[in-house]
Enzyme design. Structure first.
Site, PDB file in Angstrom:
ATOM      1  N   SER A 196       1.992  47.649  36.734  1.00 53.61           N
ATOM      2  CA  SER A 196       2.664  47.579  35.540  1.00 53.61           C
ATOM      3  C   SER A 196       2.964  48.920  34.960  1.00 53.61           C
ATOM      4  O   SER A 196       2.455  49.819  34.905  1.00 53.61           O
ATOM      5  CB  SER A 196       2.155  46.824  34.511  1.00 53.61           C
ATOM      6  OG  SER A 196       2.364  47.252  33.353  1.00 53.61           O
ATOM      7  N   LYS A 197       4.257  49.225  33.997  1.00 56.62           N
ATOM      8  CA  LYS A 197       4.507  50.213  33.574  1.00 56.62           C
ATOM      9  C   LYS A 197       3.829  50.595  32.332  1.00 56.62           C
ATOM     10  O   LYS A 197       3.813  51.698  32.062  1.00 56.62           O
ATOM     11  CB  LYS A 197       6.200  50.267  33.250  1.00 56.62           C
ATOM     12  CG  LYS A 197       6.767  48.890  32.603  1.00 56.62           C
ATOM     13  CD  LYS A 197       7.944  49.145  32.467  1.00 56.62           C
ATOM     14  CE  LYS A 197       8.813  48.080  33.232  1.00 56.62           C
ATOM     15  NZ  LYS A 197      10.356  48.177  32.928  1.00 56.62           N
ATOM     16  N   ARG A 198       2.902  49.654  32.080  1.00 58.86           N
ATOM     17  CA  ARG A 198       1.812  49.851  31.028  1.00 58.86           C
ATOM     18  C   ARG A 198       1.066  50.855  31.386  1.00 58.86           C
ATOM     19  O   ARG A 198       0.227  51.251  30.490  1.00 58.86           O
ATOM     20  CB  ARG A 198       1.437  48.581  30.284  1.00 58.86           C
ATOM     21  CG  ARG A 198       2.354  47.707  29.651  1.00 58.86           C
ATOM     22  CD  ARG A 198       1.625  46.694  28.767  1.00 58.86           C
ATOM     23  NE  ARG A 198       1.215  45.688  29.812  1.00 58.86           N
ATOM     24  CZ  ARG A 198       1.933  44.889  30.336  1.00 58.86           C
ATOM     25  NH1 ARG A 198       3.108  44.436  29.981  1.00 58.86           N
ATOM     26  NH2 ARG A 198       1.613  43.921  31.205  1.00 58.86           N
ATOM     27  N   GLU A 199       0.537  51.109  32.799  1.00 63.37           N
ATOM     28  CA  GLU A 199      -0.494  51.655  33.133  1.00 63.37           C
ATOM     29  C   GLU A 199      -0.504  53.174  32.891  1.00 63.37           C
ATOM     30  O   GLU A 199      -1.626  53.947  32.650  1.00 63.37           O
ATOM     31  CB  GLU A 199      -0.574  51.496  34.626  1.00 63.37           C
ATOM     32  CG  GLU A 199      -1.186  50.411  35.186  1.00 63.37           C
ATOM     33  CD  GLU A 199      -1.386  50.428  36.621  1.00 63.37           C
ATOM     34  OE1 GLU A 199      -2.016  50.987  37.115  1.00 63.37           O
ATOM     35  OE2 GLU A 199      -0.945  49.281  37.252  1.00 63.37           O
TER      36      GLU A 199
END
Length: 542
Positions: free
Chosen positions: A251-254
């Site tokens: 995920s781009k939240r990483e």
RNA sequence: GGCCCCAUCGUCUAGGCAGGCCUAGGACACCGGGUUUUCAACCCGGCAACAGGGGUUCGAAUCCCCUUGGGGCUACCA
């Protein structure tokens, strides 16, 4: 005729998951001699960012994924931005409404929330209760006048099962009543994803839909809509998800998460200058650290650069900036959930296209293994044509703002030659950066100096080397080698005892390309100057 | 909670649909050794898997069921 599409929503940079979806659709279209469409799903006003579409286009181009129809390419089924197709969706919405296959709803988000809350408290799944009688256009007008939100919901037939025929998974059956009425037109007048995707895939003649497994549960919705509108059903292939080392889908939240953790792990951080580097306010930074909000990606990137920390690459552009080749990414992504059926692994685009086959898509999720990615990059750096590699390297230098960016082709080509075996372009840039700094600006690594220069008479050797270099009339990598080997022989010491002090003197570190080439490329004048500087600087302290 | 998907070395996977050719192959990682002017690369060798339990069958990694585990979806996001 095969027609596939990639339909990203422009909410930010293109991330690897999206890139993989794009790639598979592209590979299949190219393999079958079909058409590949790029369609922008920008029906969510709140999430779209103005620059995102351009970035996605840039990233796809970098990967070498081209589209036959779509933004900038045009095509017979345009426009290819869903936000510009509202009249088309409106017509089909009106048709469904008229046929009694869809109905108006006036619930507020708060009302729906509380119903959901109730359902989950009673450990029940939330089911939207369809009204006995559908409100008509007059009711809708009245609701609107009263300031209530007006949406349109699709009445999903409740008396029949839906069978998704999936190329990868076979038949997936959803029993009667398992698919509930869902919204097809939002209160802001935009269609939802479910509706727009069905209409556009039909109108654009899409024959094969390769998408992430997370869409499998959406498919019965699409089947129901297709049936109601009299549309074809394309072939579906729901691909396995790419999961991250931490578990869960990549995920781009990483990246923000990793940055937050790194900041917290640091002893002392000047938060004010950090916020300034990220172009955000102190409150925003505080709120980010407290996990309340997340700044946008450029701010995250800028702060990471400011701190000099390395975040896990997630977006395509991150891999570019870390020195990966597009060939590597395409190859690696293709092998995530697909394989050619033999032992081949390192392949270029043409080989991938030739070997691509829907029957070889795997069902199980795959983990994104960065170590393997790096090994692929090493291979591709070796494999790619030298002119292509030069182009990639130039683009990379410009992107990261390297001092080497202005160098001549010939010089960069030589650099690439002597750095063969490097794993990333970043490694090459760091290893050869000493060629692009002033003689008095060399950054000497303390451990290297202590270990190499200040021991085993490193400085003495350096002086001898300088004398020999001065008497050299022809300066080439070969003649330099001859001199250094000769010295080592005479002194009865290993070549390393000569090469290492010299390396530290000219590069500041113990890491460089082969020393003969390094000296040759730096030039004899610079080399002698740096030896002198090093001897003066470290001779005195000893 | 409900619904759905998946399950071979640490990781990506071959083999599975057409059961015997599998004492399970390759690659990455890892470990050991070699090469060597540093790093990287390179060469040689090694470790390492059919999640568990029931069936079906002469025979199962391969077919069926259960358990367990992992993942996804459950929005006026896509």
């Amino acid at each position: 005729m095969v027609v596939t599409r990639f339909a990203p929503s422009p909410t930010g940079y293109l991330h690897v998951g999206g890139a993989r979806t794009a790639l598979f659709n592209w590979l299949y279209a190219r393999r079958m001699g079909g058409t590949f469409i790029l369609r922008i799903e920008d029906t969510d006003l709140k999430r779209n960012t103005p620059t995102a579409m351009q970035q996605v286009i840039k990233d796809l181009r970098w990967l070498g994924i081209d589209w036959d129809q779509g933004p900038e390419a045009g095509g017979p089924h345009g426009p290819y931005l869903q936000s510009q197709r509202r009249d088309i969706y409106d017509r089909y919405i009106a048709q469904l409404l008229e046929q009694g296959k869809a109905y108006y709803c006036f619930d507020t988000p708060e009302e729906l929330d509380s119903l959901r809350q109730e359902a989950s408290e009673g450990k029940q799944g939330f089911v939207y209760r369809r009204p006995e009688q559908f409100p008509d256009a007059k009711d809708a007008a009245r609701a609107r006048a009263e300031g209530r939100p007006v949406t349109v919901r699709f009445a999903v037939p409740q008396d029949q099962p839906f069978v998704v025929r999936d190329v990868i998974r076979g038949e997936v059956v959803f029993g009667p009543g398992e698919v509930q009425d869902f919204i097809i037109l939002k209160s802001d007048g935009f269609p939802t994803y479910h509706f727009a995707v069905v209409v556009d895939d039909e109108l654009m003649g899409v024959t094969h839909v390769l998408r992430g497994q997370e869409h499998l549960m959406n498919t019965p919705c699409h089947l129901a809509l297709q049936a109601a509108l009299g549309f074809r059903t394309p072939e579906y292939a729901h691909m396995s998800v790419t999961v991250s080392e931490g578990g869960g889908k990549l995920s781009k939240r990483e990246r923000p998460k990793a940055l937050r953790e790194k900041i917290k792990a640091m002893d002392k951080v000047d938060l004010e200058s950090l916020a300034r580097a990220g172009g955000i306010g102190m409150e925003e930074l505080e709120s980010f650290l407290q996990k309340k909000t997340t700044p946008d990606m450029p701010a995250i990137d800028a702060m990471a650069a400011h701190l000099g920390v390395h975040l896990p690459e997630i977006n395509v552009v991150d891999f570019f900036r870390s020195g990966y080749l597009p060939e590597t990414m395409v190859n690696f992504l293709a092998l995530l959930g697909w394989n050619p059926g033999d032992d081949r692994e390192v392949m270029d685009r043409q080989e991938l296209i030739a070997a691509f086959d829907l029957n070889r898509l795997s069902k199980s999720n795959s983990l994104f293994d960065r170590k393997k990615l790096m090994s692929f990059n090493t291979e591709h750096i070796k494999r790619v044509a030298s002119t292509d590699l030069l182009g990639h390297y130039r683009a990379f230098l410009a992107e990261i703002g390297s001092p080497a960016a202005g160098a001549q082709d010939k010089r960069l080509a030589r650099i690439l030659e002597i750095c063969l075996g490097a794993r990333t372009l970043e490694e090459i840039e760091q290893k050869t950066r000493f060629l692009f700094v002033d003689n008095d600006k060399v950054d000497y690594d303390k451990t290297a100096v202590d270990k190499v220069l200040l021991q085993h008479d490193g400085l003495g050797v350096l002086t001898e080397v300088a004398d020999l270099f001065r008497s050299l009339d022809e300066i080439t990598a070969a003649s330099i080698e001859e001199v250094l080997r000769g010295l080592a022989d005479r002194k009865q010491i290993g070549l390393g005892k000569v090469a290492q002090p010299l390396r530290v003197a000219i590069c500041g570190t113990t890491i460089s390309p082969p020393i003969f080439d390094s000296v040759d490329m730096l030039g004899m004048d610079n080399t002698l100057a740096r030896i002198r500087i090093a001897v003066e600087k470290f001779g005195r302290t000893n």
